[in-house]
Design a protein around this motif. Structure first.
Motif, PDB file in Angstrom:
ATOM      1  N   ALA A  91       8.744   8.106  81.588  1.00 35.54           N
ATOM      2  CA  ALA A  91       9.925   7.583  82.253  1.00 35.54           C
ATOM      3  C   ALA A  91      10.218   6.178  81.735  1.00 35.54           C
ATOM      4  O   ALA A  91       9.282   5.432  81.392  1.00 35.54           O
ATOM      5  N   PRO A  92      11.479   5.778  81.667  1.00 32.86           N
ATOM      6  CA  PRO A  92      11.810   4.426  81.192  1.00 32.86           C
ATOM      7  C   PRO A  92      11.093   3.327  81.969  1.00 32.86           C
ATOM      8  O   PRO A  92      10.782   2.276  81.403  1.00 32.86           O
ATOM      9  N   ALA A  93      10.793   3.570  83.244  1.00 40.71           N
ATOM     10  CA  ALA A  93      10.137   2.547  84.065  1.00 40.71           C
ATOM     11  C   ALA A  93       8.742   2.196  83.555  1.00 40.71           C
ATOM     12  O   ALA A  93       8.199   1.134  83.891  1.00 40.71           O
ATOM     13  N   CYS A  94       8.159   3.051  82.747  1.00 43.24           N
ATOM     14  CA  CYS A  94       6.814   2.787  82.223  1.00 43.24           C
ATOM     15  C   CYS A  94       6.789   1.620  81.242  1.00 43.24           C
ATOM     16  O   CYS A  94       5.718   1.098  80.923  1.00 43.24           O
ATOM     17  N   PHE A  95       7.945   1.218  80.755  1.00 48.73           N
ATOM     18  CA  PHE A  95       7.983   0.222  79.694  1.00 48.73           C
ATOM     19  C   PHE A  95       8.608  -1.100  80.149  1.00 48.73           C
ATOM     20  O   PHE A  95       9.191  -1.829  79.360  1.00 48.73           O
ATOM     21  N   GLY A  96       8.439  -1.388  81.428  1.00 50.06           N
ATOM     22  CA  GLY A  96       8.912  -2.669  81.923  1.00 50.06           C
ATOM     23  C   GLY A  96       8.120  -3.839  81.378  1.00 50.06           C
ATOM     24  O   GLY A  96       8.666  -4.909  81.089  1.00 50.06           O
ATOM     25  N   GLU A  97       6.804  -3.627  81.200  1.00 45.12           N
ATOM     26  CA  GLU A  97       5.927  -4.691  80.702  1.00 45.12           C
ATOM     27  C   GLU A  97       5.283  -4.347  79.375  1.00 45.12           C
ATOM     28  O   GLU A  97       4.872  -5.237  78.634  1.00 45.12           O
ATOM     29  N   MET A  98       5.170  -3.057  79.072  1.00 41.70           N
ATOM     30  CA  MET A  98       4.528  -2.617  77.830  1.00 41.70           C
ATOM     31  C   MET A  98       5.577  -2.093  76.861  1.00 41.70           C
ATOM     32  O   MET A  98       6.526  -1.418  77.269  1.00 41.70           O
ATOM     33  N   PRO A  99       5.448  -2.390  75.575  1.00 41.11           N
ATOM     34  CA  PRO A  99       6.401  -1.845  74.599  1.00 41.11           C
ATOM     35  C   PRO A  99       6.170  -0.354  74.389  1.00 41.11           C
ATOM     36  O   PRO A  99       5.069   0.165  74.623  1.00 41.11           O
ATOM     37  N   ARG A 100       7.175   0.329  73.944  1.00 44.44           N
ATOM     38  CA  ARG A 100       7.036   1.750  73.627  1.00 44.44           C
ATOM     39  C   ARG A 100       6.115   1.917  72.428  1.00 44.44           C
ATOM     40  O   ARG A 100       6.216   1.159  71.459  1.00 44.44           O
ATOM     41  N   PRO A 101       5.244   2.905  72.456  1.00 40.57           N
ATOM     42  CA  PRO A 101       4.325   3.101  71.329  1.00 40.57           C
ATOM     43  C   PRO A 101       5.069   3.561  70.080  1.00 40.57           C
ATOM     44  O   PRO A 101       5.970   4.400  70.151  1.00 40.57           O
ATOM     45  N   CYS A 102       4.674   2.995  68.950  1.00 46.56           N
ATOM     46  CA  CYS A 102       5.250   3.389  67.660  1.00 46.56           C
ATOM     47  C   CYS A 102       4.289   4.248  66.855  1.00 46.56           C
ATOM     48  O   CYS A 102       4.709   4.915  65.902  1.00 46.56           O
ATOM     49  N   ARG A 103       3.009   4.198  67.198  1.00 48.85           N
ATOM     50  CA  ARG A 103       1.988   4.997  66.530  1.00 48.85           C
ATOM     51  C   ARG A 103       1.103   5.651  67.595  1.00 48.85           C
ATOM     52  O   ARG A 103       0.951   5.114  68.707  1.00 48.85           O
ATOM     53  N   PRO A 104       0.506   6.798  67.289  1.00 45.02           N
ATOM     54  CA  PRO A 104      -0.345   7.455  68.282  1.00 45.02           C
ATOM     55  C   PRO A 104      -1.460   6.561  68.825  1.00 45.02           C
ATOM     56  O   PRO A 104      -1.765   6.616  70.024  1.00 45.02           O
ATOM     57  N   ASP A 105      -2.076   5.713  67.954  1.00 46.79           N
ATOM     58  CA  ASP A 105      -3.195   4.903  68.441  1.00 46.79           C
ATOM     59  C   ASP A 105      -2.750   3.840  69.447  1.00 46.79           C
ATOM     60  O   ASP A 105      -3.569   3.303  70.195  1.00 46.79           O
ATOM     61  N   GLU A 106      -1.456   3.545  69.510  1.00 44.76           N
ATOM     62  CA  GLU A 106      -0.960   2.578  70.483  1.00 44.76           C
ATOM     63  C   GLU A 106      -0.924   3.155  71.897  1.00 44.76           C
ATOM     64  O   GLU A 106      -0.721   2.425  72.869  1.00 44.76           O
TER      65      GLU A 106
END
Length: 226
Positions: free
Chosen positions: A94-109
Motif C-alpha cells: 500500500a502507498p502508506a508503507c512508504f511514508g518514511e521508507m523509500p520504495r525498494p529498487c532492488r530485491p535486497d532492499e
C-alpha cells in the motif's frame, strides 16, 4: 475445466450427475472458480461440486479428489495434467508503507521493509524469488506478519501492514484503484503455468458412475416412500 471433466467422466451414462470433488488453493476457489460455477450448474443441474482447500497434489489420492488445480512445476506422477493458463506472483504494498521508507529498487532492499509472508504447511516461511540481470535471487524477507492463508496476506497488504507477494489475479483491481502499488516489476519471475490434474480417466468414470448410481437409488427410494 470442470465441465470437461464431468462430461468425460459421464461419457458412458445418459447424463452428467453425482459429485465432483475439486481440490485447489483457497484463493483459486474464491477468485476464479466460484464466479464460474453458476454457468456450470445451470448446464449440469444434477451435478454436485465439493470444493476442498488444499495446496497438495497428493490430495488427489489421499483425499479422493477428482480434479486438483496446481501452479508451477509438477512432480512426476500418474496424474493427467492439462494446461489452464498462466499466473504470476507480484510484489505489492500500500502507498502508506512508504511514508518514511523509500520504495525498494532492488530485491535486497526488501530487508529494510516490513513484510507479510506466507507460511508453508511445514511451518517455514515461503521465500521470495526474483530474476535479476545477474541471475535468480531468493530473498527471505523480514516478516512482521505471516499467515498460511493468502486471503489474510492480501487483506493485510491492502491495510498497509507491509510488503507482500500475491497472485496477480487477486490484487489486479487493487492495483488499478491505487490501493496497492506494484514493486520491483523489472525483477519479477516469468508467469508460471496453472494446470488441472486428474487421476486416470478410468477412475474418474468409476467415481462418477458410482456417485450417479447412488443418487439414482436414493431418489428411487425417496419416491417409493412418498
Amino acid at each position: 475445466m470442470l465441465a470437461e471433466a464431468a462430461e468425460e467422466a459421464g461419457a458412458d451414462t445418459h447424463a452428467v450427475a453425482g459429485t465432483v470433488r475439486v481440490g485447489l488453493p483457497s484463493l483459486f476457489g474464491t477468485c476464479l472458480l466460484a464466479p464460474r460455477l453458476p454457468a456450470l450448474l445451470a448446464r449440469h443441474p444434477k451435478l454436485r461440486v465439493e470444493i476442498v482447500s488444499t495446496m497438495q497434489l497428493s490430495g488427489v489420492f489421499d483425499r479422493g479428489l477428482d480434479v486438483a488445480i496446481a501452479a508451477g512445476a509438477l512432480p512426476d506422477s500418474s496424474l493427467v495434467a492439462r494446461p489452464l493458463g498462466r499466473g504470476q506472483f507480484v510484489t505489492v504494498a500500500a502507498p502508506a508503507c512508504f511514508g518514511e521508507m523509500p520504495r525498494p529498487c532492488r530485491p535486497d532492499e526488501l530487508h529494510g521493509h516490513r513484510c507479510v509472508t506466507y507460511t508453508r504447511p511445514d511451518g517455514r516461511e515461503e521465500p521470495w524469488n526474483f530474476e535479476t540481470q545477474k541471475g535468480p535471487v531468493q530473498i527471505e524477507p523480514h516478516a512482521s506478519l505471516r499467515s498460511d492463508d493468502m486471503h489474510h496476506i492480501a487483506a493485510m497488504a491492502i491495510a498497509g501492514l507491509g510488503v507482500a507477494q500475491l497472485p496477480m489475479f487477486v490484487i489486479a483491481a487493487h492495483l488499478a484503484d491505487g490501493r496497492l502499488e506494484r514493486l520491483l516489476r523489472a525483477c519479477e519471475l516469468r508467469r508460471s503455468l496453472h494446470r488441472s490434474c486428474t487421476p486416470p480417466l478410468a477412475r474418474c468414470r468409476d467415481a462418477f458412475a458410482s456417485s450417479s448410481s447412488t443418487c439414482s437409488r436414493t431418489n428411487r427410494h425417496s419416491n417409493s416412500q412418498a
